[in-house]
Design an enzyme around this catalytic site. Structure first.
Site, PDB file in Angstrom:
ATOM      1  N   GLY A   1     -23.762  89.094 -16.483  1.00 48.16           N
ATOM      2  CA  GLY A   1     -23.569  90.074 -15.420  1.00 48.16           C
ATOM      3  C   GLY A   1     -22.802  89.497 -14.246  1.00 48.16           C
ATOM      4  O   GLY A   1     -23.403  88.983 -13.294  1.00 48.16           O
TER       5      GLY A   1
ATOM      6  N   GLU B   1     -13.061  89.167 -19.873  1.00 44.79           N
ATOM      7  CA  GLU B   1     -13.130  87.731 -19.538  1.00 44.79           C
ATOM      8  C   GLU B   1     -11.864  87.264 -18.828  1.00 44.79           C
ATOM      9  O   GLU B   1     -11.373  86.151 -19.042  1.00 44.79           O
ATOM     10  CB  GLU B   1     -13.444  86.886 -20.770  1.00 44.79           C
ATOM     11  CG  GLU B   1     -14.865  87.133 -21.245  1.00 44.79           C
ATOM     12  CD  GLU B   1     -15.466  85.974 -21.993  1.00 44.79           C
ATOM     13  OE1 GLU B   1     -15.184  84.810 -21.648  1.00 44.79           O
ATOM     14  OE2 GLU B   1     -16.232  86.238 -22.925  1.00 44.79           O
TER      15      GLU B   1
ATOM     16  N   THR C   1      -8.323  89.424 -17.115  1.00 39.21           N
ATOM     17  CA  THR C   1      -7.135  90.079 -17.639  1.00 39.21           C
ATOM     18  C   THR C   1      -6.055  89.040 -17.927  1.00 39.21           C
ATOM     19  O   THR C   1      -6.063  87.933 -17.377  1.00 39.21           O
ATOM     20  CB  THR C   1      -6.578  91.099 -16.632  1.00 39.21           C
ATOM     21  OG1 THR C   1      -6.099  90.387 -15.474  1.00 39.21           O
ATOM     22  CG2 THR C   1      -7.633  92.106 -16.221  1.00 39.21           C
TER      23      THR C   1
END
Length: 387
Positions: free
Chosen positions: A129, A370, A372
């Site tokens: 998160g 994870e 761009t």
């Protein structure tokens, strides 16, 4: 970058044995359900059970915590082979590594001993998160807060785009613990359990691809987190989170390679059977050149991922460059190769009767999550300029 290090990676007999084993599981237990998982946007439970039974659901967990103790390269091979048949299922080992990597990198022995064994046993997945709606690439801008209350912390806020949310039992969550502190150095990491009071989930996102892997928001409403669930020290959270991504971007590169390889395999099978003008379309030079370009790109991406995985295992100083480069290049390759595979199948490729349209949709997210690929290029450039 260390240009004198020529032994960048080496596949051992154990690595090849792992590939053979996970390919068998993937083809027998995962591939038959891949289309249905996508069609129904259903979590791939059959895949999960097969991966747990074969110890491929979280192969990175060290042996001392009951895991298989697979190195980074072996873990990438596992993810690659699963992604060849089902990208959604490949997120089971990939996200388990992503979610638990902060514990491995920065957690105390107590927190490792508490959470890694159940992960290794398949009793609960581990999600990550970090992102928020207004703090995606700009992670330091997060608004999620953890306020001290005696020895505990009270967590409030939300996280967005969380892979396998609602399925995982454990969540590494980043939150601001010092609102007046220096930006980026005021964030800490915690383990949140699915059963924690006040912790809930948003509705599943309706996505283009990887439909079998649920993506949901995490909601925190005065969630009390015991102090011993903090990963590392106060203020170290973002540093641990970014170190985690240096390692786990490599696994997304492996997923991208697997998707691309699956699309190439499907295209090869089709063009050898499909006939036009009295011969198989594989005999036309234009098709052969397309296939050759696809194969070269896939193999180049694979080599980059394996090099980066080996650097991850060794903890090399130039891992940030190689991890970003492998993820960026492999995901761009996956998008192009899957698109070309749809083209190679023509009208058939545009239908759900063949897997390449699913693979094309699945490939797109590898260029986004994870970090761009625009962010990856920034990481690459900054590392180049430091040399």
């Amino acid at each position: 970058m260390n240009n004198t290090d020529f032994d960048l990676f080496r596949l051992s007999e154990d690595h090849e044995a792992i590939r053979e084993a996970v390919r068998a599981v993937s083809e027998d237990k995962i591939a038959p359900y891949a289309a249905e998982v996508d069609e129904k946007a259903a979590f791939p439970q059959a895949a999960y059970e097969a991966l747990v039974a074969s110890d491929f659901h979280a192969p990175h967990v060290p042996e001392q915590y009951g895991g298989a103790g697979a190195d980074a390269l072996a873990t990438c091979i596992v993810i690659e082979e699963i992604a060849r048949v089902c990208a959604s299922s490949s997120l089971i080992p990939a996200v388990n590594k992503l979610g638990s990597m902060p514990v491995l990198l920065g957690g105390s022995e107590e927190i490792k001993s508490k959470y890694l064994p159940p992960l290794a046993r398949g009793e609960g997945g581990f999600s990550y998160g970090l992102s928020e709606r207004e703090a995606g690439s700009d992670t330091a801008a997060m608004k999620c807060r953890a306020t001290p209350d005696g020895d505990d912390w009270i967590l409030n806020g939300h996280k967005a785009w969380i892979t396998n949310a609602g399925v995982s039992e454990f969540y590494t969550v980043l939150a601001v613990t010092d609102p007046n502190g220096a930006r980026g150095s005021n964030i800490s990491a915690f383990v949140v359990e699915k059963s924690d009071e006040g912790f809930g989930f948003g509705a599943p996102e309706r996505k283009l691809g990887i439909k079998g892997s649920p993506t949901r928001e995490l909601h925190f409403d005065n969630v009390r987190i015991p102090g011993d669930r903090m990963i590392g020290k106060p203020g170290e959270g973002l540093k641990i989170a970014l170190r985690t991504l240096d390692h786990t971007r490599v696994t997304i590169g492996a997923q991208a390679v697997g998707i691309a390889q699956g699309a190439l395999d499907a295209a090869l099978d089709y063009v050898k059977e499909r006939r036009q003008f009295g011969k198989a379309i594989a005999e036309f030079q234009g098709m052969q050149f397309m296939l050759a370009d696809m194969a070269m790109a896939v193999e180049t991406a694979r080599q980059m991922v394996y090099v980066a995985a080996s650097k991850s295992e060794r903890g090399d100083a130039d891992l940030p460059f190689f991890g970003a480069a492998a993820k960026c290049y492999a995901s761009d390759v996956a998008m192009k190769v899957t698109t070309d595979a749809v083209q190679a199948l023509g009208g058939a490729g545009y239908t759900r009767d063949f897997p390449v349209e699913r693979m094309m949709r699945d490939a797109k997210i590898t260029q986004i999550y994870e970090g761009t690929n625009q962010v990856q290029r920034m990481v690459i450039a900054r590392n180049l300029l430091k040399r």
